[in-house]
Design a protein around this motif. Sequence first.
Motif, short mmCIF file in Angstrom:
data_model
loop_
_atom_site.label_atom_id
_atom_site.label_comp_id
_atom_site.label_asym_id
_atom_site.label_seq_id
_atom_site.Cartn_x
_atom_site.Cartn_y
_atom_site.Cartn_z
N ILE A 283 44.32 31.57 35.13
CA ILE A 283 45.47 30.87 35.70
C ILE A 283 45.42 29.41 35.28
O ILE A 283 44.65 28.62 35.83
N PRO A 284 46.24 29.00 34.28
CA PRO A 284 46.29 27.59 33.91
C PRO A 284 47.05 26.78 34.97
O PRO A 284 48.09 27.21 35.45
N VAL A 285 46.48 25.64 35.34
CA VAL A 285 47.11 24.73 36.29
C VAL A 285 47.00 23.32 35.73
O VAL A 285 45.97 22.66 35.89
N GLY A 286 48.04 22.86 35.04
CA GLY A 286 48.01 21.54 34.43
C GLY A 286 46.95 21.46 33.36
O GLY A 286 46.93 22.25 32.41
N ALA A 287 46.04 20.51 33.51
CA ALA A 287 45.01 20.25 32.50
C ALA A 287 43.79 21.13 32.66
O ALA A 287 42.84 21.03 31.89
N VAL A 288 43.79 22.02 33.68
CA VAL A 288 42.63 22.86 33.91
C VAL A 288 43.05 24.33 33.98
O VAL A 288 44.24 24.64 34.04
N LYS A 289 42.07 25.19 33.96
CA LYS A 289 42.33 26.62 34.07
C LYS A 289 41.35 27.22 35.08
O LYS A 289 40.13 27.03 34.97
N PHE A 290 41.91 27.94 36.04
CA PHE A 290 41.09 28.72 36.96
C PHE A 290 40.88 30.11 36.35
O PHE A 290 41.82 30.70 35.81
N TYR A 291 39.66 30.63 36.44
CA TYR A 291 39.40 31.96 35.90
C TYR A 291 38.49 32.73 36.84
O TYR A 291 37.72 32.16 37.63
N SER A 292 38.61 34.03 36.74
CA SER A 292 37.72 34.91 37.49
C SER A 292 37.65 36.24 36.76
O SER A 292 38.65 36.70 36.19
N PHE A 293 36.49 36.84 36.75
CA PHE A 293 36.33 38.17 36.17
C PHE A 293 35.22 38.89 36.92
O PHE A 293 34.38 38.27 37.58
N GLY A 294 35.23 40.21 36.82
CA GLY A 294 34.22 40.96 37.52
C GLY A 294 34.22 42.42 37.16
O GLY A 294 35.14 42.93 36.50
N THR A 295 33.18 43.11 37.57
CA THR A 295 33.05 44.55 37.37
C THR A 295 32.58 45.18 38.68
O THR A 295 31.84 44.57 39.45
N PHE A 296 33.01 46.42 38.90
CA PHE A 296 32.61 47.20 40.07
C PHE A 296 32.29 48.61 39.57
O PHE A 296 33.11 49.23 38.88
N SER A 297 31.13 49.13 39.94
CA SER A 297 30.69 50.42 39.40
C SER A 297 30.02 51.27 40.46
O SER A 297 29.36 50.76 41.38
N HIS A 298 30.20 52.57 40.29
CA HIS A 298 29.45 53.56 41.07
C HIS A 298 29.03 54.66 40.10
O HIS A 298 29.83 55.13 39.29
N ARG A 299 27.77 55.08 40.19
CA ARG A 299 27.26 56.10 39.27
C ARG A 299 26.26 56.98 39.99
O ARG A 299 25.41 56.50 40.74
N ASN A 300 26.38 58.29 39.76
CA ASN A 300 25.39 59.27 40.23
C ASN A 300 24.72 59.89 39.01
O ASN A 300 25.40 60.44 38.13
N ASN A 301 23.41 59.79 38.93
CA ASN A 301 22.62 60.47 37.91
C ASN A 301 21.69 61.46 38.59
O ASN A 301 21.18 61.19 39.70
N ASP A 302 21.45 62.59 37.95
CA ASP A 302 20.45 63.49 38.50
C ASP A 302 19.76 64.25 37.37
O ASP A 302 20.35 64.50 36.32
#
Length: 816
Positions: A283-302
């Motif tokens: 999100i650019p706001v004037g002379a700066v930029k706000f940013y956010s990123f992420g990951t969400f995971s669920h895994r079953n191994n057997d």
Amino acid sequence: MNIRAKDIRHGRNLALTASCALAALAGPALAADGEPDAGTIIVTGTRQVARSATESLAPIDVLSTKDLQASGKQSVRDLLGTLVPSINVSNSGAGASFAVKTLSLRGLAGDHVLILVNGKRRHNTATMFINGTTQNGQSPADLDLIPSNSIARVEVLRDGASAQYGSDAIAGVVNVILKEDTSGTATMLGGTTKDGGGETGRISVDKGFKLGEASLHLSAESWLQARTIRSASNPGQFYARVGQLYSATTGALDPREATVDRNVNKAGQPASEGFNLGYDLNIPVGAVKFYSFGTFSHRNNDAWLTYRFPDASNNIPEIYPNGYSPHLHISDHDYQVTAGIKSQKGAAINFDFSSSYGVSLVSLVESTALNASMGPNSPTTFYIGRTKSTEWTNNLDLQKDVNLGLYQPLSVAIGAEYRQSTYGIEAGEAASYIDGGYKSTTGANTGVLRTSGSQGVTGFAPSMAGSWKRKAWSAYVNLEQKILPGVEVALAGRHEDYSDFGKTDTGKISARIEPAKGFALRGTLSTGFRAPTLQQQHYSSASTINVSGVLLPVSALPVDSAAGIALGAKPLKPERSTNYSLGFVFNAIPRFNLTVDAYQIKLKDRILLSSTLQGAVVRSVLAAAGITSSAGGFYFGNSTDTRTRGIDVVGTYRADLGDLGNANLSLSANFTETVFTRVDSVPAVLSSAGLVLIGRDRQGDFTVGTPRNKFIANVAWEKGPAAINLRATRYGSVTQVNASAAGPDARIDPKVIFDLDASYKLTSGIKIGVGANNMFNIYPNTLPTSLQGNGFSLYNAYSPYGVSGGFYYARLSFGF
């Protein structure tokens, strides 16, 4: 098991909902080509804002979206092992280790590679790779839990970078750059192995959106992967194993031996299912930029563990009259969220302030098992416990170009970081670890005291449980200066202060000289460090593992535990390294690029897991510490120094074939050798018992446990809507070294593995494809019979290309 089934359904529903929502929101935009070339602007290994890969002062590989798509590989980790010759991937483990696959760069361990996402540190897994192959004792970041379809490109810095990025970057850095454009793709992939099992289905959807001046890219992928079974039949004696014979009078075996089903082992690729979600917001706001990123995971191994015989002391015939194989289920819940604000292009001073929080939570359940010490009253399903790790990282980075009157302005970057890490172990249910004291009064094991705790993986006892914390802050300075045309130098220095083991300083100097257009020399000299992980300091467990072909109950002992100290363990120190690199870049011929880089990495006070210690003295020490169910143990220590030398070669050529289309040709190679330059003298308590701490097996893991050489030849051809990618990878020999000098060692001969991917665009937005990983169904050498554990491990698990043979798939993709 009801809890686990609920988790699985919940994961499927979330992934399906997310995928459908993305597809419904998708607009008509076309997918971006996404293929970087040698001139691609990079962000790894530099603080400048406009440096290309060919101008880098250290070797960097850039893998594009096309590289990610033109493969049936199921994860970024596997793709890196396929495309980068200096990266090798561990493909197997025992116990809880089967759930974590690690990678090594330039012959070092997974913990020596720093993983970044959009330039920010990625948290490590809570799972300890404890019963595996070459990567024993590691708990690196899990690349499988980053949505593969969220990635725009991957930059691999093959050079020590602790002074630039901090702990863990001894071997190099893998920086995953996420998509932030408006492209959209939906892909369905299905495949199976040639010899049965491994059926895989994967659905992935990603789409970018413009929200005024802001942008948002969403990604979702979900998968189901069946297990493969690549074991041999069990040749052992199933019945009356204590007396060995059915009839002492006639010497006859139990008649059931003639008809028993010996196909009881189920080693191979584990079953897996789960989903990954990701987002990238700007999100650019004037002379700066706000940013956010992420990951969400669920895994079953057997996966299934080693078979227990009907009349063995670790079985209760009243529960399992025909024996049993413990079935281990591992559930991962993982997420990381980063948010920050940074300056826009053209600012007088570039700044970036960010905060990131990551969590890895791993729960373990065992079914089709028992606690033999509880006798016929033992349950058959156990909650083993769980481990949890968190990492909270805060960064402030400042950069400014300062004109000193030289050829170009001096790039000055300074910054600070505060990081807080935690690690915890939660105890399992009582039945998973208690000693019930049961002794049978009849049968083959009359009067025998049975092993306590759940078989296979013993539950975490309250004495193992706890929570630990670490705080660390650091400051760095980075200078990059082009002094004259074709002459550039860079300096970096970093100071770190840890709450639990003190302060450390590292530095780096780099230079690049281009005496003639199209030919440049480059080199680096750096020092590095890696702090011991909280897992390595505090992890404690008990399990039954295969030691030279024999099942042995063993314990992982923390260095500050009574048993560990009694066996010679000492508080861990950070590892320290000295890295040298020298190479050249040649690109004077149009469409041709060649890089050659030689390197040496000296690692002091290397943290290794000891060999499995066993014998009367060890059992006595364990018993004195209240550990009565284990016959052996191991612990971490700074017991060695190593030196790794090698050469990386990467050559690429873009061929214009006229009416026949165009082709990208590449040939790359890695040559690596690791030697031990110091191995500490054996602690007196072990020496008196004739034991060694870092035995020939553990040393062999790092000297011959991965290929000393690896060659990759790749042809990527395109003409109109058609594309073919053919790759041949030659792996040098690998040896699983036996703990005993009497052997046998288990060698894997050099093999060439072919991968093929062919695709065709039906329309501008629809593409079909077919392919094969390990096209000719190549397997590693089978293990010597004495190392197979009664047929459980038929093939050598040290194989860098797995033990399941060829995988064949079809793919349908939509661009929108």
